[in-house]
Design a protein around this motif. Structure first.
Motif, PDB file in Angstrom:
ATOM      1  N   THR A 186     -61.532 -16.768  15.564  1.00 46.71           N
ATOM      2  CA  THR A 186     -60.777 -15.579  15.974  1.00 46.71           C
ATOM      3  C   THR A 186     -60.151 -14.964  14.734  1.00 46.71           C
ATOM      4  OG1 THR A 186     -60.289 -16.539  18.139  1.00 46.71           O
ATOM      5  CG2 THR A 186     -58.899 -14.721  17.423  1.00 46.71           C
ATOM      6  N   SER A 187     -60.053 -13.647  14.718  1.00 43.61           N
ATOM      7  CA  SER A 187     -59.437 -12.953  13.594  1.00 43.61           C
ATOM      8  C   SER A 187     -58.111 -12.331  14.010  1.00 43.61           C
ATOM      9  CB  SER A 187     -60.377 -11.856  13.075  1.00 43.61           C
ATOM     10  OG  SER A 187     -59.731 -11.092  12.072  1.00 43.61           O
ATOM     11  N   TRP A 188     -57.061 -12.612  13.226  1.00 39.07           N
ATOM     12  CA  TRP A 188     -55.776 -11.938  13.373  1.00 39.07           C
ATOM     13  C   TRP A 188     -55.576 -10.913  12.256  1.00 39.07           C
ATOM     14  CZ3 TRP A 188     -51.780 -16.308  14.933  1.00 39.07           C
ATOM     15  CH2 TRP A 188     -51.911 -16.542  16.310  1.00 39.07           C
ATOM     16  N   PRO A 224     -63.082 -27.013  18.841  1.00 38.08           N
ATOM     17  CA  PRO A 224     -62.933 -26.798  17.398  1.00 38.08           C
ATOM     18  C   PRO A 224     -62.790 -25.300  17.117  1.00 38.08           C
ATOM     19  CG  PRO A 224     -64.709 -28.358  17.842  1.00 38.08           C
ATOM     20  CD  PRO A 224     -64.327 -27.767  19.160  1.00 38.08           C
ATOM     21  N   CYS A 225     -61.759 -24.910  16.419  1.00 38.49           N
ATOM     22  CA  CYS A 225     -61.546 -23.479  16.241  1.00 38.49           C
ATOM     23  C   CYS A 225     -60.793 -23.188  14.946  1.00 38.49           C
ATOM     24  CB  CYS A 225     -60.814 -22.875  17.433  1.00 38.49           C
ATOM     25  SG  CYS A 225     -59.224 -23.610  17.781  1.00 38.49           S
ATOM     26  N   CYS A 226     -60.891 -21.910  14.539  1.00 40.13           N
ATOM     27  CA  CYS A 226     -60.239 -21.424  13.336  1.00 40.13           C
ATOM     28  C   CYS A 226     -59.668 -20.045  13.601  1.00 40.13           C
ATOM     29  CB  CYS A 226     -61.223 -21.327  12.166  1.00 40.13           C
ATOM     30  SG  CYS A 226     -61.928 -22.900  11.634  1.00 40.13           S
ATOM     31  N   MET A 227     -58.553 -19.741  12.948  1.00 42.43           N
ATOM     32  CA  MET A 227     -57.936 -18.429  13.028  1.00 42.43           C
ATOM     33  C   MET A 227     -57.907 -17.826  11.625  1.00 42.43           C
ATOM     34  SD  MET A 227     -56.574 -16.451  15.376  1.00 42.43           S
ATOM     35  CE  MET A 227     -55.962 -17.565  16.659  1.00 42.43           C
ATOM     36  N   VAL A 228     -58.536 -16.662  11.473  1.00 42.71           N
ATOM     37  CA  VAL A 228     -58.550 -15.971  10.192  1.00 42.71           C
ATOM     38  C   VAL A 228     -57.341 -15.046  10.125  1.00 42.71           C
ATOM     39  CG1 VAL A 228     -59.867 -14.494   8.637  1.00 42.71           C
ATOM     40  CG2 VAL A 228     -61.074 -16.056  10.191  1.00 42.71           C
TER      41      VAL A 228
END
Length: 426
Positions: free
Chosen positions: A354-356, A384-388
C-alpha cells in the motif's frame, strides 16, 4: 540493540465536537450509510505516526482544541457504527491521550517503531461501540512531538484520514473553515462495486484468523534507485518500490519455483468513479498480480514494475461484475488469473503493498510545518505487507515492512542491500 524510550501516558479522555464552528455537516442523529467501498474493509484498526521535529506552543492542548473544532466539520468521525451498515452521528467523540517521552525526538527517531506512540483498540477488530478514531500526542524533551492516529478502516482510507488531519492542522493554525469541504455521504450516482467483489475482498482478511507476528523492518529505498527504475520502465515511484520489495522478498523466502507469489496492492479509485473532491470515506480497491515465486525471483525490476502498471491500468475491470477479478499477465507471460494457479496461495505466499505517498499525510501542519517522518505503526498483520511512505526531508522512500518470518529476515535485508549497492536491476 537500541532500547526503546519509555513513554508516559495520561488516561484517555473523550474529545467531542466543539459546536463553535459554522458548518453544514449532517445533524446529530443522522446516519451515513456505508458504501460498497467501505464494506470492502473489515473493521480493522489502522495505526499512523507523524513525527514533527519543529516545536509548536503546547502541542497537546493545541491539537486537542483543533481536533474538537474539526469534529464540528467531520461529525461522522465523532459518531459510532450502528451495526446496520452505517455510521450514526452521535457526537460521542474520539479518544485522546496525552503522553511524554524523556528524550529528544532526534535521539529516538531510529526507534520510533518500538515506542508506544499510538492508542490501541481492545481487540484485533474494532467494535461498533468503540470510537472511530483514537489520537495520541507525545511530547519530547526537545519540543518535538509525535501525533499517533488509530482509526477504524470502515471510516476512512489513507487519503480520507489525511484530509481530516490536514483540516485539524489548518484549525490549529487559526484558519477556519478548513480549505477542503468534507463529504462523507456516498453519492447514489457514483459507481458501486459488484457485490461479488465486496464479498471476495472482505473475506480475504476475515478468513485469516488472528494477525501473525512477522519481523518489522524500516526499509529505505533510495530516490536514486527509484529514478533509475522509472527511467528504464516509465513506471511510477510506487510501482518501482513495490517491484524492489516484491523481488527481494521472493528471493529471500526461496519457495519452489512454481509456488504462488502474488502481489496485492491498493488502488485509489476517486478519480475513476467521480468521487467529490472532499470525499473522505473509503475509495480504494485491492488489485492482484498473480505470479509464481520463480518468475518473480528471476524477472528484472523493470519488468516487474511494468507488470504492476498493467494491473493498475486494468483496475476498472473490478467495477464490472463480469470481470475476471484482477486478471494480469504473470512475469513468465502466463497471464494466469488470481486464484487460478496450480496451488491456491497460503497466507505467507503473497505480499500486500500500500502507498501512503501523495495522500496529504506529510502535509498535516499543526503550526511548525509538515511531518519529518510518516510511519505505519503496526507490529502484527494478517498478511505479509508493506506500507510505502513519503521521503519526508530525505533522499529515500521509507517502507514500513512486516513481510518476512524471522528465518528469512537476514536474507531479505541482504537482497535489498545487494540491489541498492550494486544497482542490480536486471
Amino acid at each position: 540493540m537500541e532500547t526503546a524510550v519509555v513513554v508516559t501516558k495520561s488516561s484517555p479522555v473523550v474529545v467531542v465536537p466543539s459546536e463553535s464552528e459554522q458548518t453544514t455537516t449532517p445533524p446529530a442523529g443522522h446516519t451515513i450509510p456505508l458504501s460498497s467501498f467501505d464494506l470492502l474493509m473489515p473493521p480493522l484498526p489502522m495505526r499512523l505516526v507523524l513525527a514533527f521535529d519543529r516545536p509548536i506552543h503546547e502541542p497537546v492542548e493545541t491539537i486537542k482544541r483543533a481536533l474538537s473544532r474539526a469534529l464540528d466539520h467531520y461529525q461522522p468521525v465523532a459518531g459510532r457504527l450502528n451495526g446496520q451498515g452505517g455510521i450514526t452521528c452521535t457526537g460521542e467523540g474520539v479518544a485522546f491521550v496525552a503522553a511524554s517521552a524523556g528524550c529528544a525526538l532526534g535521539e529516538a527517531m531510529a526507534t520510533l517503531q518500538q515506542m508506544d506512540l499510538t492508542a490501541r483498540f481492545p481487540g484485533a477488530f474494532c467494535r461498533d461501540a468503540d470510537p472511530l478514531v483514537l489520537v495520541q500526542v507525545t511530547e519530547f524533551s526537545c519540543g518535538g512531538f509525535v501525533v499517533g492516529v488509530t482509526w477504524n478502516h470502515l471510516l476512512a482510507d489513507g487519503a480520507g484520514i489525511g484530509q481530516f488531519l490536514c483540516a485539524v492542522g489548518e484549525l490549529a493554525r487559526g484558519a477556519s473553515p478548513p480549505s477542503v469541504e468534507p463529504v462523507r455521504q456516498w453519492d447514489d450516482a457514483l459507481r458501486d462495486l459488484p457485490t461479488t467483489s465486496v464479498i471476495a475482498q472482505r473475506s480475504t482478511v476475515l478468513d485469516k484468523n488472528r494477525p501473525r507476528y512477522l519481523v518489522r523492518h524500516d526499509v529505505a529505498v533510495p530516490l536514486s534507485l527509484v529514478c533509475r527504475i522509472k527511467g528504464e520502465s516509465g513506471c511510477t515511484a510506487f510501482e518501482a518500490v513495490a517491484a524492489v520489495i516484491w523481488r527481494c522478498r521472493a528471493r529471500a523466502v526461496g519457495c519452489s519455483a512454481d509456488s504462488p507469489a502474488p502481489l496485492y496492492f491498493a488502488c485509489n479509485m476517486r478519480a475513476l468513479v467521480g468521487a467529490s473532491a472532499g470525499y473522505y470515506g473509503n475509495c480504494v480497491v485491492g488489485q492482484v498480480v498473480p505470479a509464481t515465486s520463480g518468475a518473480v525471483a528471476r524477472s528484472s525490476i523493470a519488468d516487474l514494475a511494468l507488470l504492476i502498471r498493467r494491473a493498475k491500468e486494468n483496475v476498472l475491470d473490478l467495477l464490472s461484475s463480469s470481470s475476471s477479478d484482477g486478471e494480469a499477465a504473470a512475469p513468465d507471460g502466463g497471464g494466469a488469473q488470481g486464484g487460478a494457479q496450480a496451488a491456491p496461495p497460503q497466507w505467507y505466499d503473497g505480499l500486500a503493498m500500500t502507498s501512503w505517498v501523495n495522500l496529504g499525510l506529510d502535509s498535516a501542519d499543526f503550526g511548525g510545518g509538515g511531518a519529518a517522518r510518516v510511519m505505519w505503526h503496526e507490529d502484527r498483520t494478517f498478511l505479509p505487507c508493506c506500507m510505502v511512505c513519503s521521503p519526508c526531508r530525505g533522499d529515500a522512500f521509507n517502507v514500513s515492512s512486516l513481510c518476512v518470518k524471522p528465518e528469512h529476515a537476514n536474507a531479505f535485508l541482504r537482497e535489498l542491500a545487494n540491489l541498492i549497492s550494486h544497482d542490480g536491476l536486471a
